[in-house]
Write an enzyme that holds these catalytic residues in place. Structure first.
Site, mmCIF file in Angstrom:
data_model
loop_
_atom_site.group_PDB
_atom_site.id
_atom_site.type_symbol
_atom_site.label_atom_id
_atom_site.label_comp_id
_atom_site.label_asym_id
_atom_site.label_seq_id
_atom_site.Cartn_x
_atom_site.Cartn_y
_atom_site.Cartn_z
ATOM 1 N N ILE A 208 5.349 -12.524 30.606
ATOM 2 C CA ILE A 208 6.755 -12.655 31.286
ATOM 3 C C ILE A 208 6.553 -12.422 32.910
ATOM 4 O O ILE A 208 6.658 -13.095 33.724
ATOM 5 C CB ILE A 208 7.572 -11.145 30.838
ATOM 6 C CG1 ILE A 208 7.976 -11.284 29.470
ATOM 7 C CG2 ILE A 208 8.812 -11.042 31.672
ATOM 8 C CD1 ILE A 208 8.861 -12.651 28.883
ATOM 9 N N LYS B 86 19.265 -4.306 25.704
ATOM 10 C CA LYS B 86 18.156 -5.152 25.318
ATOM 11 C C LYS B 86 17.580 -4.912 24.129
ATOM 12 O O LYS B 86 17.353 -5.862 22.996
ATOM 13 C CB LYS B 86 16.901 -5.022 26.351
ATOM 14 C CG LYS B 86 15.637 -5.693 25.944
ATOM 15 C CD LYS B 86 15.826 -6.973 25.985
ATOM 16 C CE LYS B 86 14.484 -7.666 25.463
ATOM 17 N NZ LYS B 86 14.604 -9.064 25.231
ATOM 18 N N CYS C 75 8.324 -8.412 19.750
ATOM 19 C CA CYS C 75 9.547 -7.774 20.076
ATOM 20 C C CYS C 75 10.293 -7.234 18.816
ATOM 21 O O CYS C 75 10.419 -6.031 18.855
ATOM 22 C CB CYS C 75 10.397 -8.729 21.080
ATOM 23 S SG CYS C 75 9.594 -9.680 22.153
HETATM 24 N N1 SAJ Z 1 12.496 -15.068 12.248
HETATM 25 C C1 SAJ Z 1 13.048 -15.096 10.920
HETATM 26 N N2 SAJ Z 1 14.409 -15.477 10.571
HETATM 27 C C2 SAJ Z 1 15.177 -15.952 11.595
HETATM 28 C C3 SAJ Z 1 14.708 -15.847 12.997
HETATM 29 C C4 SAJ Z 1 13.473 -15.445 12.994
HETATM 30 O O1 SAJ Z 1 12.371 -14.837 9.897
HETATM 31 O O2 SAJ Z 1 16.253 -16.288 11.325
HETATM 32 C C5 SAJ Z 1 11.367 -14.579 12.466
HETATM 33 C C6 SAJ Z 1 10.357 -15.507 13.176
HETATM 34 O O3 SAJ Z 1 9.790 -16.458 12.337
HETATM 35 C C7 SAJ Z 1 9.537 -14.605 14.058
HETATM 36 C C8 SAJ Z 1 10.194 -13.387 14.137
HETATM 37 O O4 SAJ Z 1 11.115 -13.267 13.332
HETATM 38 O O5 SAJ Z 1 8.402 -14.151 13.032
HETATM 39 C C9 SAJ Z 1 10.787 -13.304 15.770
HETATM 40 O O6 SAJ Z 1 11.204 -14.404 15.804
HETATM 41 P P1 SAJ Z 1 12.585 -14.828 17.014
HETATM 42 O O7 SAJ Z 1 12.795 -16.158 17.133
HETATM 43 O O8 SAJ Z 1 13.289 -13.524 17.444
HETATM 44 O O9 SAJ Z 1 11.162 -14.658 18.379
HETATM 45 P P2 SAJ Z 1 10.926 -13.804 19.792
HETATM 46 O O10 SAJ Z 1 10.517 -12.350 18.954
HETATM 47 O O11 SAJ Z 1 9.762 -14.642 20.393
HETATM 48 O O12 SAJ Z 1 12.083 -13.756 20.601
HETATM 49 C C10 SAJ Z 1 13.163 -12.693 20.482
HETATM 50 C C11 SAJ Z 1 14.510 -13.205 21.236
HETATM 51 N N3 SAJ Z 1 15.367 -12.340 21.118
HETATM 52 C C12 SAJ Z 1 16.720 -12.900 20.400
HETATM 53 O O13 SAJ Z 1 16.602 -13.803 19.964
HETATM 54 C C13 SAJ Z 1 17.724 -11.736 20.383
HETATM 55 C C14 SAJ Z 1 14.241 -13.632 22.753
HETATM 56 O O14 SAJ Z 1 15.370 -14.080 23.379
HETATM 57 C C15 SAJ Z 1 13.846 -12.325 23.409
HETATM 58 O O15 SAJ Z 1 13.682 -12.546 24.720
HETATM 59 C C16 SAJ Z 1 12.384 -11.880 22.717
HETATM 60 O O16 SAJ Z 1 12.761 -11.474 21.369
HETATM 61 C C17 SAJ Z 1 11.854 -10.524 23.398
HETATM 62 O O17 SAJ Z 1 10.945 -10.854 24.429
HETATM 63 O O18 SAJ Z 1 12.470 -9.540 23.274
#
Ligand code: SAJ
Length: 426
Positions: A18, A212, A266
């Site tokens: 970030i 957040k 996250c």
């Molecule tokens: N995942 C699932 N099922 C889903 C979506 C995701 O199993 O339907 C899994 C993914 O495979 C992964 C994990 O969850 O292992 C996290 O996936 P993610 O798409 O949430 O990715 P992050 O953690 O990189 O991003 C999240 C995002 N938050 C939201 O969408 C609310 C991003 O916008 C944030 O900025 C980020 O966390 C953060 O930095 O907080």
């Protein structure tokens, strides 16, 4: 800070996923930016115009920032004195006992307190437990003798960017500025509008911290719900993905995707941060974490059921895991469910082979990884895995078991014993 809030000197503390993109955005918006980073090798790499993180557009945007003279990195706290604004982008990891480790944040705040001047704006971008920003403002008062809200301004301004789309989302995502005073929020909003084109909102620092954490907790709980729908699909003999697709035709329903687990820096962490300062506990949020953390073990059960069906003793089985990254088309393996799955089977099978096109230290090709293997387990939804020729790969295997942990397979391939999370129809 210039009168328009669009010029001046900024220090960005922490040049990670970030911090570095944020420093680049401010530098290319015309500010003189000093990036402070304790890792010397990172500082040297950045000053040579090279990024230490993988992200589309970062090479050219970093080169522009360095060549303009608006960005330079340093490990010397003496070089971040008397800046108009300090942007803190350090990690806030969990300890083993799931309590937050705020030591990186406290060290960054202490560094800033010693460097800042009267009138400085301090922005915490890091994801923190509720009430942290006001606590850090008190810490700065104790260390600097400056009065919060009068002699310096302090804001929580969380990022929402998605790795792989960071530079677009830094510009177009809406942004929240949670100040310890309304004036603090105002100053931060003006500063960020130098590159933010999305909507901007002002509130208190504690509301911003909770917002957040709510966003990611909302996502984690909904993923857990999707995973429980997958368990039910196995009970009812249906394909959960067909059911989810049909449920999502409802205008107000958005069921998430079941899978081998929830990784990244996250979602596995933020629900714990949200609950930590609370005086009492709540069941749903913690239970959702337990459901998501159980998915690698559920995947192990699918694999062992398949080995049993084909009379392959687990202790003789060679298992190929496709994907180590925590999410598709990423090289990031932090808290990856693939690693949790491998840890769960490692002692019970003969050997584990891995292939991930984005992660070093794995097999050179998918063919090499499946050669002589008894089972393939898909643990990451890399785009490349959605178009593999499974029948061809099967010819290289000793036994043909395919376990789909990320719904990359629609039709079970011929000649395989297929198991998939949520595929109660197979
Ligand atoms: N995942 C699932 N099922 C889903 C979506 C995701 O199993 O339907 C899994 C993914 O495979 C992964 C994990 O969850 O292992 C996290 O996936 P993610 O798409 O949430 O990715 P992050 O953690 O990189 O991003 C999240 C995002 N938050 C939201 O969408 C609310 C991003 O916008 C944030 O900025 C980020 O966390 C953060 O930095 O907080």
């Amino acid at each position: 800070m210039g009168k328009d809030g669009q010029s001046g000197e900024i220090a960005v503390i922490g040049l990670g996923y970030i911090g570095l993109p944020t420093a680049i955005m401010f530098a290319n918006a015309g500010f003189r930016v000093t990036g402070y980073e304790v890792r010397k090798e990172v500082v040297d790499k950045i000053n040579s115009g090279k990024a230490h993180i993988v992200e589309p557009e970062i090479e050219e945007l970093l080169a522009r920032a360095i060549e303009s003279g608006n960005l330079r990195a340093t490990s010397d706290p003496g070089e971040i004195r008397d800046k108009d604004a300090y942007i803190i982008c350090v990690q806030t990891p969990l300890r083993k006992d799931k309590t937050p480790d705020l030591s990186y944040l406290e060290n960054a705040v202490k560094t800033v307190a010693k460097a800042m001047k009267k009138g400085s704006l301090v922005v915490i971008e890091s994801t923190v437990p509720p009430l942290t920003t006001v606590k850090m403002a008190k810490l700065i008062e104790e260390l600097s003798g400056l009065k919060a809200g009068e002699d310096f301004h302090m804001v929580h301004a969380p990022e929402r960017v998605m790795p792989g789309r960071i530079f677009k989302e830094l510009v177009y995502n809406s942004r929240i500025f949670g100040g310890i005073t309304p004036e603090s929020s105002e100053m931060a909003e003006k500063l960020y509008r130098s590159f933010v084109r999305g909507q901007t909102f002002k509130t208190s620092s504690t509301v911003s911290e909770v917002v957040k954490l709510m966003e990611n907790t909302f996502r984690d709980v909904n993923i857990a719900l999707a995973n429980e729908f997958a368990f039910l699909a196995h009970q009812y003999g249906i394909n959960v993905f067909e059911a989810i697709e049909l449920a999502n035709t409802h205008p107000r329903v958005r069921v998430h995707r079941p899978g081998i687990g929830v990784g990244g820096h996250c979602l596995p962490k933020d629900p714990h941060l949200l609950l930590w300062p609370a005086r009492e506990d709540f069941g749903l949020i913690r239970l959702a974490r337990e459901v998501n953390d159980s998915m690698p073990l559920f995947t192990k059960d699918l694999l062992f059921a398949a080995l049993k069906e084909l009379n392959v003793p687990p202790e003789d089985a060679v298992v190929t895991v496709l994907g180590l990254a925590y999410k598709g088309d990423s090289d990031d393996t932090r808290n990856s469910p693939a690693k949790a799955f491998i840890d769960a089977i490692r002692d019970d099978v003969k050997a584990v082979k891995t292939y991930d096109p984005y992660v070093g230290g794995t097999s050179g090709s998918v063919e090499e990884a499946v050669e002589g293997s008894d089972a393939i387990v898909v643990a990451t939804d890399h785009t490349e895995f959605k178009s593999l020729n499974w029948e061809e790969l099967g010819k290289l295997m000793r036994t043909r078991i395919l376990v789909d942990g990320r719904h990359v397979v629609e039709e079970p391939p011929r000649g395989f014993l297929f198991k998939g999370i949520g595929r109660g129809d197979c």
